[in-house]
Scaffold this active site. Sequence first.
Site, PDB file in Angstrom:
ATOM      1  N   GLY A  22      -5.440  11.644   3.653  1.00  0.00           N
ATOM      2  CA  GLY A  22      -4.183  10.976   3.991  1.00  0.00           C
ATOM      3  C   GLY A  22      -4.393   9.585   4.562  1.00  0.00           C
ATOM      4  O   GLY A  22      -4.391   9.395   5.784  1.00  0.00           O
ATOM      5  N   TYR A  23      -4.633   8.646   3.697  1.00  0.00           N
ATOM      6  CA  TYR A  23      -4.812   7.246   4.134  1.00  0.00           C
ATOM      7  C   TYR A  23      -3.573   6.415   3.824  1.00  0.00           C
ATOM      8  O   TYR A  23      -2.951   5.831   4.692  1.00  0.00           O
ATOM      9  CB  TYR A  23      -5.990   6.603   3.390  1.00  0.00           C
ATOM     10  N   SER A  24      -3.232   6.340   2.511  1.00  0.00           N
ATOM     11  CA  SER A  24      -2.222   5.382   2.052  1.00  0.00           C
ATOM     12  C   SER A  24      -0.828   5.697   2.593  1.00  0.00           C
ATOM     13  O   SER A  24      -0.492   6.852   2.861  1.00  0.00           O
ATOM     14  CB  SER A  24      -2.162   5.395   0.530  1.00  0.00           C
ATOM     15  N   GLU A  27     -20.392   7.532  -1.800  1.00  0.00           N
ATOM     16  CA  GLU A  27     -19.508   7.805  -2.931  1.00  0.00           C
ATOM     17  C   GLU A  27     -19.162   6.562  -3.729  1.00  0.00           C
ATOM     18  O   GLU A  27     -18.718   6.637  -4.847  1.00  0.00           O
ATOM     19  CB  GLU A  27     -18.250   8.515  -2.441  1.00  0.00           C
ATOM     20  N   SER A  54      -8.338  -1.177  -5.559  1.00  0.00           N
ATOM     21  CA  SER A  54      -7.923  -1.696  -6.864  1.00  0.00           C
ATOM     22  C   SER A  54      -8.936  -2.724  -7.344  1.00  0.00           C
ATOM     23  O   SER A  54      -9.671  -3.319  -6.553  1.00  0.00           O
ATOM     24  CB  SER A  54      -6.538  -2.332  -6.779  1.00  0.00           C
TER      25      SER A  54
HETATM   26  C1  LIG Z   1      -3.815   8.693  -8.963  1.00  0.00           C
HETATM   27  C2  LIG Z   1      -3.921   8.208  -7.550  1.00  0.00           C
HETATM   28  C3  LIG Z   1      -4.442   9.023  -6.576  1.00  0.00           C
HETATM   29  C4  LIG Z   1      -4.506   8.591  -5.243  1.00  0.00           C
HETATM   30  N1  LIG Z   1      -4.977   9.455  -4.292  1.00  0.00           N
HETATM   31  C5  LIG Z   1      -4.946   9.078  -2.984  1.00  0.00           C
HETATM   32  C6  LIG Z   1      -5.312   9.994  -1.940  1.00  0.00           C
HETATM   33  O1  LIG Z   1      -5.693  11.136  -2.202  1.00  0.00           O
HETATM   34  N2  LIG Z   1      -5.209   9.588  -0.658  1.00  0.00           N
HETATM   35  C7  LIG Z   1      -4.798   8.338  -0.330  1.00  0.00           C
HETATM   36  O2  LIG Z   1      -4.756   8.031   0.858  1.00  0.00           O
HETATM   37  N3  LIG Z   1      -4.453   7.438  -1.279  1.00  0.00           N
HETATM   38  C8  LIG Z   1      -4.500   7.774  -2.606  1.00  0.00           C
HETATM   39  N4  LIG Z   1      -4.123   6.886  -3.582  1.00  0.00           N
HETATM   40  C9  LIG Z   1      -3.602   5.573  -3.176  1.00  0.00           C
HETATM   41  C10 LIG Z   1      -4.526   4.413  -3.485  1.00  0.00           C
HETATM   42  O3  LIG Z   1      -5.549   4.349  -2.572  1.00  0.00           O
HETATM   43  C11 LIG Z   1      -3.637   3.141  -3.503  1.00  0.00           C
HETATM   44  O4  LIG Z   1      -2.828   3.247  -4.635  1.00  0.00           O
HETATM   45  C12 LIG Z   1      -4.411   1.874  -3.544  1.00  0.00           C
HETATM   46  O5  LIG Z   1      -5.006   1.638  -2.316  1.00  0.00           O
HETATM   47  C13 LIG Z   1      -3.520   0.666  -3.905  1.00  0.00           C
HETATM   48  O6  LIG Z   1      -2.404   0.579  -3.077  1.00  0.00           O
HETATM   49  P1  LIG Z   1      -0.924   0.477  -3.655  1.00  0.00           P
HETATM   50  O7  LIG Z   1      -0.773   1.494  -4.691  1.00  0.00           O
HETATM   51  O8  LIG Z   1       0.013   0.488  -2.511  1.00  0.00           O
HETATM   52  O9  LIG Z   1      -0.857  -0.924  -4.385  1.00  0.00           O
HETATM   53  P2  LIG Z   1      -0.645  -2.350  -3.690  1.00  0.00           P
HETATM   54  O10 LIG Z   1      -1.613  -2.494  -2.606  1.00  0.00           O
HETATM   55  O11 LIG Z   1       0.799  -2.538  -3.419  1.00  0.00           O
HETATM   56  O12 LIG Z   1      -1.090  -3.295  -4.888  1.00  0.00           O
HETATM   57  C14 LIG Z   1      -0.199  -3.685  -5.937  1.00  0.00           C
HETATM   58  C15 LIG Z   1      -0.937  -4.668  -6.822  1.00  0.00           C
HETATM   59  O13 LIG Z   1      -1.294  -5.811  -6.043  1.00  0.00           O
HETATM   60  C16 LIG Z   1      -2.676  -6.050  -6.155  1.00  0.00           C
HETATM   61  N5  LIG Z   1      -3.185  -6.617  -4.906  1.00  0.00           N
HETATM   62  C17 LIG Z   1      -3.039  -6.135  -3.654  1.00  0.00           C
HETATM   63  N6  LIG Z   1      -3.680  -6.917  -2.779  1.00  0.00           N
HETATM   64  C18 LIG Z   1      -4.254  -7.911  -3.487  1.00  0.00           C
HETATM   65  C19 LIG Z   1      -5.059  -9.045  -3.158  1.00  0.00           C
HETATM   66  N7  LIG Z   1      -5.399  -9.295  -1.881  1.00  0.00           N
HETATM   67  N8  LIG Z   1      -5.468  -9.861  -4.145  1.00  0.00           N
HETATM   68  C20 LIG Z   1      -5.128  -9.608  -5.435  1.00  0.00           C
HETATM   69  N9  LIG Z   1      -4.372  -8.555  -5.809  1.00  0.00           N
HETATM   70  C21 LIG Z   1      -3.941  -7.725  -4.840  1.00  0.00           C
HETATM   71  C22 LIG Z   1      -3.272  -4.689  -6.419  1.00  0.00           C
HETATM   72  O14 LIG Z   1      -4.542  -4.813  -7.002  1.00  0.00           O
HETATM   73  C23 LIG Z   1      -2.257  -4.101  -7.348  1.00  0.00           C
HETATM   74  O15 LIG Z   1      -2.450  -4.565  -8.640  1.00  0.00           O
HETATM   75  C24 LIG Z   1      -4.070   7.297  -4.901  1.00  0.00           C
HETATM   76  C25 LIG Z   1      -3.569   6.451  -5.905  1.00  0.00           C
HETATM   77  C26 LIG Z   1      -3.484   6.884  -7.225  1.00  0.00           C
HETATM   78  C27 LIG Z   1      -2.936   5.955  -8.253  1.00  0.00           C
END
Ligand SMILES: Cc1cc2nc3c(=O)[nH]c(=O)nc-3n(C[C@H](O)[C@H](O)[C@H](O)COP(=O)(O)OP(=O)(O)OC[C@H]3O[C@@H](n4cnc5c(N)ncnc54)[C@H](O)[C@@H]3O)c2cc1C
Lengths: 355, 393
Positions: free
Chosen positions: B136-138, B253, B376
């Site tokens: 539970g991070y995001s 990892e 990402s």
């Molecule tokens: C299938 C799946 C499983 C997941 N499982 C888990 C889980 O078990 N536990 C958990 O805690 N999280 C989980 N996540 C969450 C994941 O860690 C986040 O989706 C990830 O950190 C990106 O955050 P966001 O989706 O809010 O996108 P955002 O941070 O809103 O990003 C949106 C877009 O902006 C870009 N962006 C953001 N910042 C920058 C920057 N500084 N420069 C350039 N581009 C940027 C990103 O690359 C992306 O393209 C999961 C996500 C997915 C898709």
Amino acid sequence: MHVMDEETTENIRMLCDSASALVPADGSLDRVRAARFQAPGFSRDGWETVAEMGWLGLRASEDAGGMALGLPEAVALVRVLGSGLVPEPYVAATLAIDLLEDAGPHTALDSALTGQDIILPAWQATADGLDPAAGVSVRNGRLSGTKCAVIAGADLYAVTTAEGLALIPRDAGGLTVQAIAMHDGTYRETLTFDEVAVEVHPSTDPVACLARAMVLHAAYLHGAAEQAFDITLEYLRTRQQFDVAIGSFQALQHRATEMKVQLELARASIDAAAASMDVGQLDHAGHMAALRARSRAGELARLVAREAIQMHGAIGYTDEADIGLFARKLVVEAGQFAPEFRLRERFMTHREDAA
Amino acid sequence: MTQPPFIADHAPHPDFNALSDAEFRALARDFVESNYPDIPRFAQHRLRWPEVRPWYAALARAGWIAPTWPQTLGGMGLGAGKHLILIEEFERYGAARVHDIGTVMLGPLLMQYGTQAQQDYYLPRILRGEDIWAQGYSEPGAGSDLAALRTTAVRDGDEWVIDGQKTWITLGADANMAFVLARTDKTVKKQAGISFLLVPMDAPGVTVRPIENLEGHAEFCEIFFDGVRIPAGNIVGEVNQGWTMAKALLGHERVFIGAPRLSANALGRLEASARANGLWDDPAFQDRFARLAMDLADLNDLFETYVQRLRTGAPIGADVGVLKIFQSELYQRISEELMQVAGSLAGVKLAEGGDSRFDAAGTYLAARPTTIFGGSTEVMRNVLARASLNLPK
Ligand SMILES: Cc1cc2nc3c(=O)[nH]c(=O)nc-3n(C[C@H](O)[C@H](O)[C@H](O)COP(=O)(O)OP(=O)(O)OC[C@H]3O[C@@H](n4cnc5c(N)ncnc54)[C@H](O)[C@@H]3O)c2cc1C
């Protein structure tokens, strides 16, 4: 840039306005969501609207009861339908109508134009095929063979054969229909004909009909891609990470610009193809224009689908966000009318033949 | 059906690392072939807990559930190279991935930062399948910018009281425990006031909402915390040291997240579907395939250099990001080619139990999040540029 006369411009304006009958101005996709994964993947009510608006007769001759408008007008309408992810198989139906007209006067044309019967084309033999004659054969008034990737929901199929066009009711003896669900919630069918009794109407140029349909299909992809792009831009403006809107990151700006470049190329290519193919016989140049428009639109569709998901982050990978509906539709539709490598192959054949 | 606890019932393990790679590979292959239960192989998406439980049970009984944990703690004690072989053999057989957040993430973290009591209590529960963990991070407002998280934990006597929301939790609905990053001090710099907490999912005030992904599977979910009370002892490490923990979890990892297996699988599907569609001998296709196959081979080589570092204990630098970037993008390029090969039928949605090799759009969609989760691609490129290119700010 193709200069349009005032009348065409006015027709296009009116058609695009009329599209609000199926594409809500507020961008709501509730109707689209509701139709997903319920065979045939669109609603009969929606189809009635398509017919009432007169869209089915858009390009049909006035003799046949159509509006005798051109391909540019149809392209403009279909673009709007694409922007609203309209699932009703309008492009496929106009291909069937085109094929019917091409095969000479036919009573079925009436019922197709009024929307009384949904007539959809069965032209493709394999998933990467472009030859409308392939897959089936007619012997002694009996049709056998298979066609695939047929859009579901037809009352009658307009089946292309080497001998001409055959109209076959869905419940014809000897016809087996197998429906398959697609990732966007629509369906495709594989048709197996086993000695189905048919009357074949000689066609003049089904490949030209396909080329025109390809351009319309490209317009659908373009409309959907452009809308997905706009939604993504809006997200880039509003989504905050690291205390700024993510749209301020140059890494995303440059890739958003790339989508813009591709959207404009596709628009130019589709509009030029529509204008140049609109009159007269389809020559090599016309075919090449259609193949080019369709290729670019296919690549565009997948580009926008992947960038839209990526730029939305995790929310772009959910079913509940509308952007996902666009991504799925773009991915599923991108392959219709054969994959790009086949289109490029065909392009080179025309190029050789033209020389 | 087999229920946890799955008690290990095997003789003491040999020292697997002393075996030759070939011997260990044969052992791993034989293991999966003779122990894999009657559940799906080559599944396109993650199996849910009721489906995958028999495989978890088989691994747990044999003492194979935690390959990298030391043998003294109930693991296999595998070095990185042997671990990789194990993964390869399981993949080759098409074995489903079990719920491994406990073994892969939490377990090692507890070994490093947990108290003796925490280790004694939680590690065996993971081995026996009694605790299935979620990460539970995001949060809705904290994805890439994880430090912006707003879930709070306030100390009240012998308890922490948690309020907030976590999202995108993979297989969260199957978990009975979650480790959660929460803000415990609002007055300091945003990275500094975060703690790492262990939260039972059945605690009053925890609500889970499943989220369906683009392929129609409810694989991830949202978790709401409304005045959730957990014992004060459910914190790992010091108060406000959560950021250090979160980063430490990446360590090992980081390499495995860039492992070539997703791309290798996808390339196998591509070959199968090109052969099935009669495209295999097409020279233009062969050229495109060769490019992808060569890219995959190069990725393997690159991966091997990092595995080598792990083997020898050499430090893994920030440049490990190149692995994940290239792997995920290669996977996506292969999925594009799958779409081309499948042509007009690329969008077919497989019926349950269908041959996943031919689900082109499914693979295409499944490949999308690999450039989003675990950092990402854009953010990884930023990190890479900052950490290893020495460019002006
Ligand atoms: C299938 C799946 C499983 C997941 N499982 C888990 C889980 O078990 N536990 C958990 O805690 N999280 C989980 N996540 C969450 C994941 O860690 C986040 O989706 C990830 O950190 C990106 O955050 P966001 O989706 O809010 O996108 P955002 O941070 O809103 O990003 C949106 C877009 O902006 C870009 N962006 C953001 N910042 C920058 C920057 N500084 N420069 C350039 N581009 C940027 C990103 O690359 C992306 O393209 C999961 C996500 C997915 C898709």
